[in-house]
Design an enzyme around this catalytic site. Structure first.
Site, mmCIF file in Angstrom:
data_model
loop_
_atom_site.group_PDB
_atom_site.id
_atom_site.type_symbol
_atom_site.label_atom_id
_atom_site.label_comp_id
_atom_site.label_asym_id
_atom_site.label_seq_id
_atom_site.Cartn_x
_atom_site.Cartn_y
_atom_site.Cartn_z
ATOM 1 N N ARG A 130 0.813 -1.217 0.000
ATOM 2 C CA ARG A 130 0.000 0.000 0.000
ATOM 3 C C ARG A 130 0.851 1.274 0.000
ATOM 4 O O ARG A 130 0.540 2.223 -0.715
ATOM 5 C CB ARG A 130 -0.871 -0.019 1.266
ATOM 6 C CG ARG A 130 -1.936 1.052 1.330
ATOM 7 C CD ARG A 130 -2.571 1.072 2.723
ATOM 8 N NE ARG A 130 -3.006 -0.242 3.148
ATOM 9 C CZ ARG A 130 -4.218 -0.744 2.943
ATOM 10 N NH1 ARG A 130 -5.126 -0.022 2.326
ATOM 11 N NH2 ARG A 130 -4.518 -1.961 3.368
ATOM 12 N N CYS A 181 -26.395 -3.743 -7.523
ATOM 13 C CA CYS A 181 -27.582 -4.068 -6.743
ATOM 14 C C CYS A 181 -27.199 -4.682 -5.399
ATOM 15 O O CYS A 181 -27.411 -5.860 -5.153
ATOM 16 C CB CYS A 181 -28.450 -5.018 -7.555
ATOM 17 S SG CYS A 181 -29.997 -5.348 -6.749
HETATM 18 C C1 LIG Z 1 -0.486 -7.956 2.339
HETATM 19 C C2 LIG Z 1 0.881 -8.286 2.724
HETATM 20 C C3 LIG Z 1 1.899 -7.327 2.631
HETATM 21 C C4 LIG Z 1 1.650 -5.907 2.174
HETATM 22 O O1 LIG Z 1 0.877 -5.199 3.074
HETATM 23 P P1 LIG Z 1 0.703 -3.615 2.905
HETATM 24 O O2 LIG Z 1 -0.153 -3.227 4.033
HETATM 25 O O3 LIG Z 1 0.073 -3.380 1.585
HETATM 26 O O4 LIG Z 1 2.064 -3.017 2.995
HETATM 27 C C5 LIG Z 1 3.183 -7.687 2.974
HETATM 28 N N1 LIG Z 1 3.453 -8.939 3.398
HETATM 29 C C6 LIG Z 1 2.512 -9.882 3.510
HETATM 30 C C7 LIG Z 1 2.887 -11.225 3.979
HETATM 31 C C8 LIG Z 1 1.195 -9.600 3.175
HETATM 32 O O5 LIG Z 1 0.265 -10.540 3.299
#
Ligand SMILES: *Cc1c(COP(=O)(O)O)cnc(C)c1O
Length: 418
Positions: A281, A348
């Site tokens: 993210r 919907c």
């Molecule tokens: C989802 C995930 C991430 C990334 O998470 P962010 O919040 O997008 O940084 C990193 N490592 C693992 C193991 C994940 O499942």
């Protein structure tokens, strides 16, 4: 000294811009709904994390599940990024984008035998095992293949990430990882298994984390385990802190990469092993917006007014899934007073709502709006529900843009059906 986050979508006299490109001009070419991303924002976010950890050996394994469109992966590879994959599909997409499996970590709470075998055969850099049982399956499959599986164990430190319950993963009530108390023994019991090489330790306590404290605690717990394992004779190559760094959906500055680094580096220095980071993210979230057109406006007798968009939970599921907040801005704001709007999708389902009581200038049919900060967990979560076709994706680079995924067609969808 706070490094400011680069926010690519900014108002300009002729309407909203992404970098130096008018959003309206993109919508005229690709139609709506459409995802628009800024290459500059991705470069800037990547550099922000890279710089924050500059003084410590580190690798940034971008979490593909946030957004894995090929063109974005190629961009991240060009920046020196590596891969955090959550499925064999993501590993294959990363390979198509040019990544070497040796530069990948593979995590996932329910990896199938086929996925494990494929990952071993491909030479994935580290497979983060979720349980003792998975380690044992890895050991026997690697032995059968005549290979050595490079593994780490994902631990569950029982730490509350204080994020949304649906995206917290480090509590003992969650399904993720092995209990921290059992981790040392799980490594020790398998020390002499010749088809396993224990190369690291792993933790990931959740997503959209906005305070440093739980991340620092997770780092402390993991470093302490890594030290114990070094004492036990394991030659660990890295400590993997996972992802989870949150972004400012509401526009207020939150945890910066510097603050994150400042919180975890003192812990890491206790063991002095390279760190693996898995941000998703934080790298792509601010870079993207979902561009949509108002298709209807409704005013109810109680005063409620709805703007119905041509995008909904099929394009962006986060509001329906977590009640998450996204800023919504008109591409060309009308003058006059603001009033309260409910911004809803066309699906919907009553949960198909992007925002309630949002103060916005007047909206009319055919107006364009942008749902901001949707670069992460946006396009990747889209579906064909209601037989809607996946929206196109556009990558802006300074004053140019490129369609990096065209709009899906009826033929694309029906190609799978008899
Ligand atoms: C989802 C995930 C991430 C990334 O998470 P962010 O919040 O997008 O940084 C990193 N490592 C693992 C193991 C994940 O499942």
């Amino acid at each position: 000294m706070r490094r400011l986050v680069y926010l690519p979508f900014q108002p300009a006299p002729a309407g909203l811009q992404c970098d130096r490109v008018s959003v309206q001009s993109i919508a005229e070419v690709v139609g709506t709904p459409a995802y628009v991303y800024s290459a500059r924002a991705i470069r800037s976010a990547f550099a922000g994390i890279d710089t924050a950890f500059a003084e410590y050996p580190h690798a940034i394994h971008y979490a593909l599940k946030a957004n894995s469109t090929l063109a974005l992966l190629r961009l991240l590879r060009s920046l020196g990024g590596r891969v955090d994959a959550n499925s064999w599909g993501e590993i294959q997409v990363a390979q198509r984008a040019g990544f070497d499996p040796a530069d990948m970590v593979f995590t996932g709470v329910g990896k199938t035998r086929d996925e494990l075998a494929a990952a071993i055969a491909a030479g994935v850099g580290t497979i983060n095992a979720e349980s003792a049982g998975e380690l044992d399956r890895l050991a026997s499959m690697a032995a059968q293949l005549g290979r050595v599986a490079r593994v780490a164990v994902r631990v569950n430190p029982d730490i509350d990430a204080r994020s949304h319950p649906n995206i917290s993963t480090g509590l003992k009530s969650n399904k993720f990882g092995v209990p921290i108390q059992e981790a040392r023994a799980i490594y020790a019991d398998r020390r002499s298994v010749s088809s396993l090489k224990f190369v690291g330790v792993h933790v990931h306590i959740g997503s959209q984390i906005t305070s440093a404290e739980p991340l620092a605690r997770a780092a402390r717990v993991l470093v302490s385990l890594a030290r114990d394992l070094c004492t036990d004779g394991f030659a660990l190559e890295h400590v993997d802190l996972g992802g989870g760094l949150g972004i400012a959906y509401e526009g207020r500055p939150l945890l910066t990469p510097q603050e994150y680094a400042a919180a975890v580096l003192p812990e890491l220095r206790q063991v002095n092993i390279p760190v693996v980071l898995e941000p998703g993210r934080a790298i792509v979230g601010h870079a993207g917006a979902l561009i949509s057109r108002v298709v209807d406006v409704k005013r109810f007798p109680d005063g409620r007014q709805f703007a119905v968009l041509d995008a909904g939970m099929t394009e962006l599921m986060r509001p329906a899934l977590y009640g998450s907040f996204h800023r919504i801005v008109p591409v060309v704001p009308r003058s006059g007073d603001e009033s309260a709007w409910d911004i809803v999708g066309p699906i919907c389902e009553s949960s198909d709502v992007f925002a309630r009581d949002r103060s916005l200038p007047e909206l009319r049919v055919d107006d364009l709006v942008a749902v901001l900060d949707t670069g992460a967990y946006g396009a990747v979560m889209a579906s064909n529900y209601n037989r809607r076709f996946l929206a196109p994706e556009v990558l802006v680079d300074d004053d140019r843009f490129e369609i990096i995924r065209r709009r899906q067609t009826l033929d694309d969808v029906l190609a799978l059906e008899s």
